[in-house]
Design an enzyme around this catalytic site. Structure first.
Site: not given
Length: 832
Positions: A86, A221, A223-224, A226-228
């Site tokens: 476990e 990367g 913009g757009g 999806g880094k945030t």
């Protein structure tokens, strides 16, 4: 589909792992009751009471569906193989997903687990005795040892039986757990497609042991991508492990709107729970260091675009307490390197399957759709090119529309990009300096898919200066990429980034392309040339019209108005007439299948640096007339082509002689490759002091090459010169040459002056006959390899029948300490 898996949606708040016979009816039972009474959903397993030695699927699911694990290590914990299995499962799953594990050392010292001593050592020894001669179980035992060692290093609670009250410890644990689970998680995404895979990739970059160091990680990367979104998911997944939490959104935007002091105040308010006012960032730096350096902090700085932001908000590892983690999202990879952040993750676009799934959720709010939409869905996904922002915008705009409306909307997007997508992507462009912006527009509009070296040469000629730094900046900002799959590197960029660049140029003059700085779309170029609408705004024309059915019906005068045209590249295109003029501003002229036998006589090429006219109709006399243009001063004549560095007229059918080109004093690259009717090359070619690359491959009628005194030459290519019987004399030392290619020639031997090629490293010699290379040539100081795929005779008296794959002779460099001190007799003449 929902984002609950990333914004919490656990079945249990706490999973309790314990040895039943030690603590079930005492400490663990009391802890379970206290947690439950406080509203904490707690899993307590009765599996041990039922017997058995393996973890059931239901128990594994309970572990995986729990937010926090509390491990109660008691005297006899290690005697249970069930407990140890476990433990392994908990550590593997919780470590992989950055969840909180709280060990309680109940009557045992952590060192007993770490070194397996005392009751833990005795239990492990018994397991080892029981498992001997069973490889699978011995591997299992090893996992138990590693798990115990890892658990001993985690921060937790110690309880000394008989020396303190259990209820105090239980109260402390309950308070800690309730504080953790009462925190509201950040919203991550409505449809977190592909996020779990990327989250696991990022988690793998962190060291397993958080508590003994401070770690910084950069997500970068365009913009757009999806880094945030990814940063929020990481934040939610590991937040329970920290004392202080702070997620600063939109650092770029907020620092511009307010100031950096405001962002420092936001971090301090998270620590103290009260507002603090700062007069200047210089005040905030020492206060932040003082308040943070003793605390275990999770700090996320989202959308950072300047180094100063990092310097005043997360100046260094010594700002934070051990176990702290700082995550930065940015579009600029170089910014991370400047701040000394070595752990980085490039957020990549969604693959085709993920893109289609996200598009379906946004456009149909469902993963299952009408099959008639499959084709148009793939077209929309292709347009978005895996960019999550674009998939969400396009999908939302197409929600509830029929197939016809989908087609018309996509048709429009392919002509003029969606404004919302354009605005997000353009942020990276707006942050560039002037020349960086110009180079980006050149690449996005005209040079995508070119080799990096060719782009560097064209841009250096176009701007009159080296543009390598600007290209590096574009790579750091993720606006372009250099493909590493082959050599040389190919410059690529995301489809929507390219569309963004092209739209910037289109906006220079939405209605009239002749007033734009760059032309690349064949319909625009045809319109400008046929209607003679060129202006002095045009700096680059790049035409690659693959259709032979399109003929540019012009009068040949259209380039005359383009007084600032610096780069003219025509890869493919059919013209009704030959050009009658070129602007004197030209620095790069490349025209495949140049349609005329003449270069316009009114063209003054004194600024021309690159001239490539492959597969042209020029005769030797007309080429000589162009290359030998001269201007007269009061005292002497000088060549108008004195700035020319690259001259390429490969595949020229009518070229028979290369005449005097001594006036091309700065020429660095000369190619006459595959000029099938070329007979002679003028002696002046052998005295061009700056020539680096001489290529006469495939000139099957060429019988001789003039003596060479090319002090800068690096590459000489004469392969395929079937009529060439002798290697040119070398008139002086040529120390820069590294490569000679002589495949399929009629050369039988090398002159003694061959030894003047002192820089030679690689020699490819495969002749139609037998090529004799003296042993003294083989001993040239830098020659590392003689490469051949033809018959090799190490001994002139013997024929070598080795297969082609083995026919390679390597000559070790004396500089490596492998000079032959005594040559065998057969090496007096090396024959290929």
């Amino acid at each position: 589909m929902a984002s609950s898996s990333f914004s919490y949606g656990f079945t249990f708040d706490v999973f309790l792992s314990f040895r039943g016979c030690d603590t079930r009816y005492g400490f663990t039972g009391n802890l379970y009751r206290a947690l439950s009474d406080s509203g904490v959903r707690t899993f307590l397993d009765d599996r041990e009471l039922q017997g058995g030695d393996e973890i059931k699927t239901s128990l594994s699911k309970a572990i995986e569906d729990s937010r926090i694990a509390i491990l109660v290590f008691s005297l006899n914990y290690a005697s249970s193989s069930f407990c140890l299995d476990e433990l392994v499962h908990i550590i593997q799953h919780f470590t992989q997903n950055n969840r909180l594990v709280l060990p309680v050392f109940y009557g045992v010292d952590p060192s007993a687990l770490r070194h397996q001593i005392g009751s833990y050592g005795e239990a492990i020894a018994k397991h080892a005795e029981r498992f001997q001669n069973n490889t699978e179980n011995m591997e299992r035992l090893q996992k138990w040892k590693m798990a115990l060692n890892q658990a001993s290093n985690w921060s937790g609670y110690s309880f000394h039986i008989g020396n303190e009250y259990e209820y105090n410890l239980i109260g402390e644990i309950v308070k800690n757990v309730t504080n953790k689970i009462s925190r509201v998680p950040l919203h991550v995404a409505n449809y977190p497609v592909g996020l779990q895979f990327r989250l696991q990739k990022v988690n793998s970059l962190f060291d397993v042991r958080f508590d003994d160091k401070v770690q910084m990680l950069g997500l970068y990367g365009i913009g757009g991508l999806g880094k945030t979104t990814l940063a929020r998911a990481i934040y939610n997944s590991m937040a329970d492990q920290f004392e202080v939490l702070c997620f600063l959104h939109n650092v770029r935007e907020n620092s511009a709107k307010h100031n950096l002091e405001h962002l420092q105040e936001m971090i301090l308010s998270k620590i103290k729970g009260q507002e603090i006012r700062l007069g200047d960032v210089s005040e905030g730096i020492p206060i932040l260091k003082q308040r943070l350096h003793r605390k275990k902090v999770l700090l996320v700085l989202d959308d950072v675009d300047e180094l100063k932001q990092l310097q005043v908000l997360a100046g260094g590892l010594d700002w934070f307490g051990l176990g702290s983690v700082v995550i930065i999202t940015t579009r600029d990879k170089h910014l991370l390197a400047n701040h000394g952040i070595e752990r980085t993750y490039e957020v990549d676009k969604l693959n085709q399957e993920e893109a289609l799934e996200l598009l379906k959720w946004n456009s149909f709010k469902n993963k299952t759709i009408d099959s008639s939409f499959e084709g148009i869905l793939k077209r929309a996904a292709t347009y978005a090119s895996g960019l999550p922002l674009a998939l969400e915008v396009v999908g939302s705009n197409l929600f509830g529309k029929n197939i016809g409306q989908w087609k018309s909307t996509l048709d429009w997007y392919e002509k003029i990009p969606n404004k919302k997508i354009q605005e997000i992507l353009k942020v990276s462009y707006d942050g560039l300096e002037e020349y960086e912006q110009s180079v980006f527009l050149d690449i996005s509009c005209c040079f995508r898919g070119f080799e990096l070296l060719e782009i560097e040469d064209i841009l250096e000629a176009h701007y009159g200066d080296c543009m390598k730094h600007q290209i590096e900046v574009l790579v750091d900002r993720s606006l372009i990429k250099i493909s590493q799959e082959g050599k040389p590197g190919i410059v690529t960029l995301h489809d929507l980034i390219q569309d963004m660049g092209k739209e910037i140029i289109r906006q220079e003059s939405p209605k009239e392309p002749g007033k734009r700085s760059r032309l690349w779309f064949h319909k625009d170029i045809v319109h400008v040339l046929e209607e003679n609408l060129g202006t002095d705004k045009i700096e680059i024309v790049y035409l690659d019209c693959t259709s032979d059915e399109i003929v540019i019906d012009w009068k040949g005068k259209s380039f005359k108005k383009m007084k600032n045209l610096k780069t003219l590249i025509i890869k493919q295109g059919c013209f009704s007439k030959c050009p009658t003029s070129f602007p004197n501003s030209l620095r790069v002229l490349e025209w495949q299948r140049y349609p005329s036998r003449y270069i316009p006589t009114n063209f003054c090429p004194k600024k021309l640096i690159i001239c490539k006219l492959p597969n042209n109709c020029l005769t030797s006399l007309e080429l000589a007339s162009f290359l030998n243009q001269a201007s007269e001063t009061n005292t002497f004549f000088y060549s108008k082509l004195t700035n020319l560095k690259v001259l390429n007229f490969k595949d020229s059918e009518y070229l028979t002689h290369i005449h005097d080109i001594s006036g091309l004093s700065n020429l660095e690259e000369l190619s006459m490759e595959n000029c099938k009717n070329l007979l002679t090359i003028h002696n002046s070619v052998g005295h061009l002091n700056k020539l680096k690359d001489l290529n006469a491959k495939g000139c099957i009628k060429l019988q001789s090459v003039p003596p060479l005194k090319l002090i800068s030459l690096q590459k000489l290519k004469l392969s395929g010169c079937e009529s060439l019987k002798s290697f040119p004399e070398i008139l002086g030392e040529m120390q820069h040459i590294t490569f000679i290619e002589l495949r399929e020639t009629s050369i039988e031997e090398f002159p003694l002056s061959f030894q003047n090629l002192t820089g030679l490293c690689l020699l490819e010699i495969v002749g139609n006959g037998r090529v004799r290379l003296s042993s003294s040539s083989l001993m040239m100081s830098n020659l590392k390899k003689v490469d051949d795929t033809g018959p090799v005779c190490e001994n002139p008296q013997q024929q070598d029948n080795r297969p082609n794959s083995e026919r390679e002779t390597k000559v070790e460099s004396p500089k490596l300490g492998k000079r032959l001190t005594k040559k065998p007799a057969w090496m007096e003449d090396f024959v290929c």
